[in-house]
Scaffold this motif. Structure first.
Motif, PDB file in Angstrom:
ATOM      1  N   UNK A 140       0.871  -1.198   0.030  1.00 59.35           N
ATOM      2  CA  UNK A 140      -0.142   0.020  -0.064  1.00 59.35           C
ATOM      3  C   UNK A 140       0.926   1.211   0.020  1.00 59.35           C
ATOM      4  N   UNK A 143       2.308   1.891  -3.301  1.00 66.00           N
ATOM      5  CA  UNK A 143       1.477   2.322  -4.545  1.00 66.00           C
ATOM      6  C   UNK A 143       1.422   3.775  -4.496  1.00 66.00           C
ATOM      7  N   UNK A 144       1.744   4.555  -3.360  1.00 68.75           N
ATOM      8  CA  UNK A 144       1.758   5.882  -3.537  1.00 68.75           C
ATOM      9  C   UNK A 144       2.881   6.410  -4.656  1.00 68.75           C
ATOM     10  N   UNK A 145       2.681   7.504  -5.353  1.00 73.02           N
ATOM     11  CA  UNK A 145       3.668   8.268  -5.959  1.00 73.02           C
ATOM     12  C   UNK A 145       4.511   8.766  -4.944  1.00 73.02           C
ATOM     13  N   UNK A 148       4.308  12.583  -4.011  1.00 73.42           N
ATOM     14  CA  UNK A 148       2.801  12.986  -3.544  1.00 73.42           C
ATOM     15  C   UNK A 148       3.110  12.549  -1.846  1.00 73.42           C
TER      16      UNK A 148
ATOM     17  N   UNK B  15      -6.580  -1.298  -1.561  1.00 79.56           N
ATOM     18  CA  UNK B  15      -5.649  -0.073  -1.440  1.00 79.56           C
ATOM     19  C   UNK B  15      -6.078   1.351  -1.334  1.00 79.56           C
ATOM     20  N   UNK B 287      -3.377   8.577  -6.461  1.00 76.91           N
ATOM     21  CA  UNK B 287      -3.233   7.128  -5.771  1.00 76.91           C
ATOM     22  C   UNK B 287      -3.944   6.197  -6.815  1.00 76.91           C
ATOM     23  N   UNK B 290      -2.171   5.752  -9.818  1.00 72.96           N
ATOM     24  CA  UNK B 290      -1.003   5.109  -9.666  1.00 72.96           C
ATOM     25  C   UNK B 290      -1.344   3.513  -9.386  1.00 72.96           C
ATOM     26  N   UNK B 291      -2.516   3.206  -8.842  1.00 70.05           N
ATOM     27  CA  UNK B 291      -2.982   1.856  -8.356  1.00 70.05           C
ATOM     28  C   UNK B 291      -3.372   1.232  -9.507  1.00 70.05           C
ATOM     29  N   UNK B 294      -0.683   0.294 -11.934  1.00 70.62           N
ATOM     30  CA  UNK B 294      -0.141  -0.922 -11.323  1.00 70.62           C
ATOM     31  C   UNK B 294      -0.950  -2.333 -11.601  1.00 70.62           C
TER      32      UNK B 294
END
Lengths: 297, 311
Positions: A140, A143-145, A148, B15, B287, B290-291, B294
């Protein structure tokens, strides 16, 4: 007798490990890329240590605004790299700024590594639920940039040296955990681990003194790369105005303060940029050299 | 296969929910300082703060507030920006579009460049070309984006006077203003993608089936194009998808430097001005992008890789 041997064992192990690390750095002579890296890093370490001797001016003193490189000050010393809009000597600020970078970057990396290694050892060695929970948490966070994440953390807890260390630890320990976990999964089925288990050694002892020293190779390479990234991060945060509070010199902050004047006075921004790039390059070349050597054995 | 898909999508939603909880706790509760103080400033009186809390529903239980907050988000009600004095949505959407344009051009240049360089250096590991490319990659990756922006500006804007130094697009869209921001992003990132491609290519080149293809006398060009590339380009696909995550960080620096009116600059502005609603929306968008990228990377990898697809 038994207690004595128990207390001596780790110190011998750690000593030998340190010796091996030094030896592997000695091997770097064979890689010219690695040697350039060592040279660049050592250069900045020496500059940081002898900052008071090298810097001719007080880094925060306003002396003579907008001086071009090479202008001689009233005191007789030269502004080799010129001064900024507030009249502060740029060379002195770069020299003192190297202390800031070389203090916080290793500190943050070390702190991230401590957390990451402990998490990775637990996840890899214990497995099961511990592994599941730790892996999910790191998924988790990863998964953040990154930037940011840094901006949000710094925006909420405020900008200071310690907070930057905390933010970097938070954001990069999951990555380190993943690497350590992978290495541990490979190492935990080795014979010497089984031997230690039969001897009845505690889990933490096995993790820290049997497994960790054998995982050091890839970790040292990664640490060099990560130091480079952390320096970039500190520089970027400074550049975005989220770094260390002024007036103390910080390379990223210097670029931020003077970039509006870059057209007329390019020296104000160019030199701090060269400084930070050369230090990061040093760590990256060092990592490349070390990797090359570790692949050779 | 379908199970895997569902698992991935389930994890993606999980997430996002966890991230929303983290964001809510960090920005909307007293955990890291009073939100009323953050919005109204240090000099607001207790009475004013109390009024503000009452007006904005901050006196309700945390759970209720989180549910409401998430509900608003899910239905597209992103709140009002304090700085822009308007709905966050209207501020955010044009900015996202601008960043999408910048991102598109960055990828359009970076992907072919890094794939070609990666394949060339992976074809013959240890050759002079390979060493040159990898050292160049290390060199460009060592220069932070703001520093290369300074170097490029010094060269192309102040020195040669070829390109404009700011990219605010004040007089309408101009492609010229997009060149420097995209160039900075490409230069910083192509080294990494090239290195990953090289590793993948080098691994394929040492495999048995390439050896037999060479030994049975196929032309080298055909071995590379028909046999090696098919396998060697699976891993870079994932790497490239993951670069979207990196790009979201990169655009913050580049847009700030070149005053480009994009999403990254907006996020930074929101955080520097304590514009909480705007910051939350930007962070959530980042987010989600991004998620999802992925997840697409993971799913795409399984589709591309026959060893997983058919098992």
């Amino acid at each position: 007798m038994t207690t004595q041997s128990k207390t001596q064992m780790p110190s011998v192990g750690v000593g030998a490990a340190i010796l091996r690390v030094i030896k592997s750095f000695g091997l770097l002579r064979e890689s010219w890329v690695g040697m350039i890296g060592v040279f660049l890093v050592l250069f900045w370490v020496i500059v940081a240590i002898f900052a008071p001797l090298i810097a001719q001016f007080d880094p925060n003193a306003a002396i003579q605004p907008f001086a071009k490189p090479g202008v001689v000050a009233a005191s007789g010393s030269t502004f080799w790299l010129g001064t900024d809009h507030l009249g502060r000597d740029i060379l002195s600020r770069i020299v003192w700024g190297s202390r800031t970078v070389l203090l916080y970057a290793p500190l943050a990396t070390l702190s991230a590594y401590t957390v990451g290694i402990l998490m990775g050892l637990m996840a890899g060695y214990r497995g099961g639920l511990v592994d599941d929970i730790l892996s999910r948490i790191s998924d988790i966070i990863l998964s953040f940039p990154v930037l940011v994440l840094y901006i949000i953390v710094i925006a909420t807890i405020g900008a200071s040296g310690m907070n930057i260390v905390i933010a970097i630890t938070f954001a990069s320990s999951p990555g380190i955990m993943r690497i350590v976990r992978g290495l541990v999964l490979d190492l935990r089925n080795r014979d010497y681990v089984a031997a230690a288990q039969t001897r009845g050694e505690s889990d933490w002892r096995i993790m820290l003194f049997e497994i960790l020293p054998n995982a050091r190779g890839p970790l040292i390479v990664d640490a060099c790369l990560r130091l480079g990234y952390v320096i970039i991060t500190i520089g970027v945060l400074g550049f975005l105005g989220l770094g260390l509070p002024p007036p103390d010199p910080d390379w990223g902050g210097m670029v931020n303060e003077t970039r509006q004047m870059a057209m007329v006075f390019p020296h104000m921004t160019l030199f701090p940029c060269i400084a930070i790039s050369s230090l990061i390059l040093g760590f990256n070349l060092l990592a490349d050299g070390l990797r090359e050597i570790s692949l050779r054995d | 296969m379908i199970l895997l898909l569902l698992k991935r999508i389930g994890f993606m939603l999980f997430t996002m929910v966890v991230v929303s909880i983290i964001l809510f706790l960090l920005l909307e509760t007293g955990l890291t300082g009073d939100p009323a103080t953050r919005v109204l400033g240090n000099f607001a009186s207790d009475q004013q703060k109390e009024m503000w809390r009452d007006q904005h529903g901050y006196n309700q239980p945390t759970m209720v507030r989180y549910a409401k907050w998430l509900g608003n988000f899910a239905t597209g009600n992103l709140g009002t920006s304090i700085r822009y004095k308007g709905p966050v949505k209207e501020v955010l959407l044009p900015r996202l579009w601008n960043t999408a344009i910048l991102g598109f051009w960055t990828f359009a240049i970076m992907i072919p460049l890094s794939l070609i360089l990666g394949v060339l250096s992976g074809m013959k590991e240890g050759s002079i070309l390979d060493r040159t490319i990898s050292v160049t990659g290390i060199l460009t990756t060592s220069v932070p984006e703001f520093a290369s922006a300074v170097f490029f500006s010094a060269l192309f804007v102040f020195g040669l006077k070829w390109l404009p130094g700011t990219s605010s697009m004040a007089g309408g869209f101009e492609f010229q203003q997009l060149i420097l921001p995209a160039m900075v992003l490409v230069v910083y990132d192509f080294g990494y993608v090239a290195r990953m491609t090289r590793a993948s290519m080098a691994e394929v080149m040492t495999s048995q089936y390439i050896r037999s293809a060479v030994l049975k006398g196929l032309p080298y060009r055909q071995v590379i194009i028909k046999h090696a590339l098919r396998n060697a380009l699976i891993a870079p696909f994932t790497v490239i998808m993951l670069q979207i995550n990196w790009l979201l960080s990169g655009v913050i620096v580049v847009e700030f430097f070149f005053a480009y009116k994009g999403f990254g600059a907006l996020l930074l502005e929101a955080s520097l001005n304590n514009d909480i609603a705007l910051l939350e929306a930007c962070a959530m968008v980042a987010v989600v992008v991004a998620v999802s990228s992925q997840t697409i990377a993971d799913i795409g990898y399984t589709f591309l890789n026959p060893r997983i697809r058919f098992s």
